[in-house]
Design a protein around this motif. Sequence first.
Motif, PDB file in Angstrom:
ATOM      1  N   ARG A  99       0.858  -1.185   0.000  1.00 57.02           N
ATOM      2  CA  ARG A  99       0.000   0.000   0.000  1.00 57.02           C
ATOM      3  C   ARG A  99       0.895   1.237   0.000  1.00 57.02           C
ATOM      4  O   ARG A  99       1.990   1.215   0.555  1.00 57.02           O
ATOM      5  N   ALA A 118      -0.610  -5.249  -5.010  1.00 54.10           N
ATOM      6  CA  ALA A 118      -0.642  -3.848  -4.592  1.00 54.10           C
ATOM      7  C   ALA A 118      -2.070  -3.320  -4.585  1.00 54.10           C
ATOM      8  O   ALA A 118      -2.915  -3.738  -5.380  1.00 54.10           O
ATOM      9  N   GLU A 120      -4.634  -0.191  -5.229  1.00 55.39           N
ATOM     10  CA  GLU A 120      -4.692   0.985  -6.085  1.00 55.39           C
ATOM     11  C   GLU A 120      -4.224   2.214  -5.311  1.00 55.39           C
ATOM     12  O   GLU A 120      -4.564   2.398  -4.149  1.00 55.39           O
ATOM     13  N   ALA A 122      -0.986   2.834  -4.829  1.00 58.49           N
ATOM     14  CA  ALA A 122       0.407   2.620  -4.433  1.00 58.49           C
ATOM     15  C   ALA A 122       1.334   3.262  -5.464  1.00 58.49           C
ATOM     16  O   ALA A 122       0.994   3.385  -6.646  1.00 58.49           O
ATOM     17  N   GLN A 123       2.508   3.668  -5.008  1.00 56.23           N
ATOM     18  CA  GLN A 123       3.508   4.270  -5.885  1.00 56.23           C
ATOM     19  C   GLN A 123       4.851   3.595  -5.673  1.00 56.23           C
ATOM     20  O   GLN A 123       5.231   3.295  -4.538  1.00 56.23           O
ATOM     21  N   ASP A 163       2.851   4.625 -11.021  1.00 55.80           N
ATOM     22  CA  ASP A 163       1.624   4.212 -10.344  1.00 55.80           C
ATOM     23  C   ASP A 163       1.372   2.726 -10.554  1.00 55.80           C
ATOM     24  O   ASP A 163       2.132   2.028 -11.229  1.00 55.80           O
ATOM     25  N   THR A 164       0.291   2.239  -9.962  1.00 58.85           N
ATOM     26  CA  THR A 164       0.011   0.802 -10.027  1.00 58.85           C
ATOM     27  C   THR A 164      -0.321   0.346 -11.442  1.00 58.85           C
ATOM     28  O   THR A 164      -0.013  -0.796 -11.804  1.00 58.85           O
ATOM     29  N   GLU A 165      -0.925   1.216 -12.248  1.00 58.22           N
ATOM     30  CA  GLU A 165      -1.253   0.821 -13.623  1.00 58.22           C
ATOM     31  C   GLU A 165       0.021   0.502 -14.404  1.00 58.22           C
ATOM     32  O   GLU A 165       0.115  -0.536 -15.073  1.00 58.22           O
ATOM     33  N   LEU A 168       1.813  -2.632 -12.976  1.00 63.05           N
ATOM     34  CA  LEU A 168       1.186  -3.875 -13.427  1.00 63.05           C
ATOM     35  C   LEU A 168       1.553  -4.155 -14.875  1.00 63.05           C
ATOM     36  O   LEU A 168       1.891  -5.299 -15.234  1.00 63.05           O
ATOM     37  N   VAL A 173       4.384  -5.413 -10.497  1.00 65.98           N
ATOM     38  CA  VAL A 173       3.413  -6.042  -9.605  1.00 65.98           C
ATOM     39  C   VAL A 173       2.621  -7.080 -10.387  1.00 65.98           C
ATOM     40  O   VAL A 173       2.518  -7.023 -11.611  1.00 65.98           O
ATOM     41  N   VAL A 176      -3.309  -5.860  -8.961  1.00 66.08           N
ATOM     42  CA  VAL A 176      -3.700  -4.595  -8.337  1.00 66.08           C
ATOM     43  C   VAL A 176      -5.120  -4.748  -7.827  1.00 66.08           C
ATOM     44  O   VAL A 176      -6.017  -5.188  -8.556  1.00 66.08           O
TER      45      VAL A 176
END
Length: 252
Positions: A99, A118, A120, A122-123, A163-165, A168, A173, A176
Motif C-alpha cells: 500500500r 498492490a 490501487e 500505491a507508488q 503508479d500501479t497501472e 502492473l 506487480v 492490483v
Amino acid sequence: MEPSLEHEVADGIATVVIRHPAKRNAMTPGMWRALPPLLARLAADPAVRALVLTGEGDTFCAGADIGSLSATYEETAGIALPAEEALAAFPKPTLAAVRGYCVGGGCQLAAACDLRFAEEGAQFGITPAKLGIVYAPTSTRRLVELVGPATAKFLLFSGELIDTERALRTGLVDEVLPAGGLDKRVAEFTRVLVSRSQLTQAAVKEFAAGSVAPERVAYWQEQAGDSKEAAEGIAAFFERRPPRFRWTPPAE
C-alpha cells in the motif's frame, strides 16, 4: 513507537510487518540488520509454508531512513544488501502486500519477493540517482529480470515514481486490488499457496533463480520419486478431493 519488524505465524503463513510509522516505514540500520536472522528463523520453522511482507498502516516502505544513517555509503550498503538477498533466498513462497509508498530500499525488498500484490494508489520508485548512489549489480539484475531492461533503466536513471497501472503493465506487480481489497485477496491467495505441494514450490524457486547444476536436478528428481507427491496429486484429482501433500523440506 520504536522502529521494528513485527511478525506472526498463523495457518501456515508468516507475516512480517515493517513498522516505522513516523518515517513512512523507512528501514533503519537496526531493521536492516534484524531482517536476515528473522527470515532464517521463519525459514526453519516447519509451521511456515509461505511469507507475506507488508508495512504498517497505509505505507509499505519509503526506503532507508536516511536521517538515521551516520555510516558511510559502503557501510549502509553492507547492511541493506544482505537483507535483500536473505529475502530473495527465502526457501518458501514470498509475497509483498503493498500500500502507499514502495520506494528505494522498500522497492528493493518488494522486488526480492516472489510476488507483489498492490492496492490501487500505491507508488513505486527506486531512487539511487537522486542520491548519487551506485545501485548494486545483484539488485540491478533482479530488477531487469523482473521488468525488463527498458523499465529498469527508466526507474534507475530517473528515480521517478510510477503508479500501479504502469507497475502492473511492466511486471513490477502481479495484481492490483481496489481500495480495501488487498488484505482479503492476500489471505485468499496465501491459502491457495498453503494447499499446494511444497515440493513443487521449492524446486520452482531453485530453478527460477538461475542455472541449475545437474546434481541439483537429480536431487529434485529423487525427492519427487521418494515423496510420491505426484501419485497423491493424481489420486486426489480422480477422487475429487483436496490433495494431502506431505513433503516438507529436509532439515538442514
